[in-house]
Write a protein that holds these residues in place. Structure first.
Motif, PDB file in Angstrom:
ATOM      1  N   ARG A 141     -11.537 -27.865   7.582  1.00  0.00           N
ATOM      2  CA  ARG A 141     -10.911 -26.676   9.345  1.00  0.00           C
ATOM      3  C   ARG A 141      -9.012 -27.801   9.025  1.00  0.00           C
ATOM      4  O   ARG A 141      -9.542 -28.919   9.352  1.00  0.00           O
ATOM      5  N   THR A 142      -7.971 -27.683   9.537  1.00  0.00           N
ATOM      6  CA  THR A 142      -7.400 -28.231   9.746  1.00  0.00           C
ATOM      7  C   THR A 142      -7.403 -28.838  11.057  1.00  0.00           C
ATOM      8  O   THR A 142      -7.596 -28.352  12.245  1.00  0.00           O
ATOM      9  N   PRO A 143      -6.425 -30.353  11.242  1.00  0.00           N
ATOM     10  CA  PRO A 143      -6.957 -30.902  12.068  1.00  0.00           C
ATOM     11  C   PRO A 143      -5.211 -30.275  13.127  1.00  0.00           C
ATOM     12  O   PRO A 143      -5.850 -30.327  13.944  1.00  0.00           O
ATOM     13  N   ARG A 144      -4.622 -29.928  12.289  1.00  0.00           N
ATOM     14  CA  ARG A 144      -3.008 -29.093  13.185  1.00  0.00           C
ATOM     15  C   ARG A 144      -3.456 -28.249  13.620  1.00  0.00           C
ATOM     16  O   ARG A 144      -4.573 -27.061  13.834  1.00  0.00           O
ATOM     17  N   GLY A 145      -2.641 -28.235  15.314  1.00  0.00           N
ATOM     18  CA  GLY A 145      -2.642 -27.991  16.272  1.00  0.00           C
ATOM     19  C   GLY A 145      -3.778 -28.275  17.089  1.00  0.00           C
ATOM     20  O   GLY A 145      -4.737 -27.521  18.582  1.00  0.00           O
ATOM     21  N   LYS A 146      -4.932 -29.006  16.563  1.00  0.00           N
ATOM     22  CA  LYS A 146      -6.992 -28.978  17.232  1.00  0.00           C
ATOM     23  C   LYS A 146      -6.018 -30.156  18.629  1.00  0.00           C
ATOM     24  O   LYS A 146      -5.111 -30.457  18.168  1.00  0.00           O
ATOM     25  N   ARG A 147      -7.389 -29.971  19.468  1.00  0.00           N
ATOM     26  CA  ARG A 147      -7.015 -30.443  20.034  1.00  0.00           C
ATOM     27  C   ARG A 147      -8.051 -31.841  20.676  1.00  0.00           C
ATOM     28  O   ARG A 147      -9.215 -31.905  19.931  1.00  0.00           O
ATOM     29  N   LEU A 148      -7.433 -33.039  20.691  1.00  0.00           N
ATOM     30  CA  LEU A 148      -8.177 -34.678  20.642  1.00  0.00           C
ATOM     31  C   LEU A 148      -8.373 -35.399  21.565  1.00  0.00           C
ATOM     32  O   LEU A 148      -7.234 -35.435  22.487  1.00  0.00           O
ATOM     33  N   GLY A 149      -9.840 -35.325  22.184  1.00  0.00           N
ATOM     34  CA  GLY A 149      -9.662 -36.055  23.307  1.00  0.00           C
ATOM     35  C   GLY A 149     -10.174 -37.711  22.377  1.00  0.00           C
ATOM     36  O   GLY A 149     -10.641 -37.653  22.495  1.00  0.00           O
TER      37      GLY A 149
END
Ligand code: NAP
Ligand code: 8YV
Length: 313
Positions: A141-149
């Protein structure tokens, strides 16, 4: 003039150890099976102690060093040092902030990549010769565009946030207090987990954060969510994490720190969707040397009657 005597709870880097040996009489606690008897023998003469993040210094040990003036900790996290006991005894505590933040954040980012892309498992796939028969490896899975809390947007959390932004992640955070930064603040940790694809832990250990990440937080992170822990094992309810991973309540985890180091539960060691590191986020020669030098510098300043560089509290 006789040399000042110090206790070495655990050894640090070679150059720093050589400098300490030259300046002080060093009592090497870690070399003795019966550390208590050893401390009973030398403790009265000890005026300084060198410890590491994982070991700290307990109140009982402080009692055995009635002339202790300073604990110089190799590491920024001082949760293993009994700080109230140090305060009561007017013992100065120093740590090694800032100089390790980038290194530790790098590990956070690396764990995000390794976990989402399944890189450790893919490495095994190649090494074990399964590629020719098995064909292309499972997609990551790509980290791009994912939400990091980020739980704990302090020195390390900020470095991780910056790195995450450069790879296109959307950062938000939870602290006890809101900070003047451009990242959205989420006042409730469960809510932060709900709003995150990746939840990264960067807060201190200790009683205030013990098991902060529990089943409720993991449930909120959800089956498409990943947990990254570069903080302390104590921040996570480890049995709840294992249950969440086994039950697919979360997708995977990248973990550098554990509840009972160096012991890591067999269940975690068997999981393919988990990347494990042996508490080594700051572990490069360059950063560890800089940390060790700061340990030496803090002791030197104190015993020269000057203010220490990085006092805790
Ligand atoms: P820091 O600058 O003090 O940042 C800690 C952050 O955590 C602060 O923003 C703080 O904000 C937040 N925080 C503290 N208590 C909290 C709580 N109860 N609930 C929510 N947020 C809380 O510390 P740092 O230099 O970034 O280091 C952070 C920790 O990383 C260290 O203490 C250590 O345990 C860990 N660490 C691990 C490694 C490793 O090898 N894996 C290496 C270095 C450090 P508020 O005060 O506003 O809550
Ligand atoms: C080290 C750490 O592993 O700084 C910390 O809090 O956990 C790490 O940098 C440790 O303190 C030194 O052994």
């Amino acid at each position: 003039m006789p040399k000042t005597e110090i206790l070495i709870v655990a050894p640090i880097r070679p150059d720093a150890m050589a400098a300490l040996e030259e300046t002080y009489v060093c009592h090497h606690h870690y070399r003795h099976e019966d550390g208590e008897s050893f401390l009973a023998e030398v403790g009265g003469r000890v005026r300084g102690a060198v410890s590491i993040g994982e070991k700290g210094v307990s109140a009982v040990q402080m009692d055995m060093m009635p002339n202790l003036e300073i604990i110089s900790c190799f590491g920024v996290g001082v949760d293993a040092i009994d700080l109230p006991a140090a305060r009561e005894r007017s013992v100065i505590v120093t740590n090694t902030p800032d100089i390790l933040s980038e290194e530790v954040a790098d590990m956070g980012l690396a764990l995000i990549f390794m976990t989402l892309r399944g890189m450790i498992e893919a490495d095994r796939y190649v090494r074990e010769g399964r590629w020719p028969e098995g064909g292309p490896f499972t997609l990551g899975r790509t980290p791009r565009g994912k939400r990091l809390g980020i739980l704990g947007l302090g020195r390390i959390g900020m470095e991780l946030a910056r790195r995450a932004e450069t790879i296109g992640m959307k950062v938000s955070y939870h602290n006890r207090t809101e900070k003047p930064v451009n990242y959205p603040y989420v006042a409730d940790l469960v809510e932060l987990a709900r709003q995150s694809d990746v939840l990264a832990l960067c807060c201190p250990g200790g009683p205030a954060t013990h098991n902060l990440v529990d089943a409720r937080v993991l449930d909120a992170l959800g089956p498409q969510g990943w947990l990254i822990n570069i903080a302390r094992g104590s921040v996570v309810d480890e049995p709840a994490l294992i249950a969440a991973l086994e039950g697919k309540a979360i997708a995977g985890a990248g973990i550098d720190v554990f509840a009972d180091e160096p012991r890591v539960p067999e269940a975690l060691r068997q999981m393919r969707n988990v990347v494990l590191q042996p508490h080594m986020a700051s572990a490069t020669v360059e950063t560890r040397d800089a940390m060790a030098q700061l340990v030496v510098d803090n002791l030197e300043a104190h015993f020269a009657g000057k203010p220490v560089f990085t006092r805790v509290g």
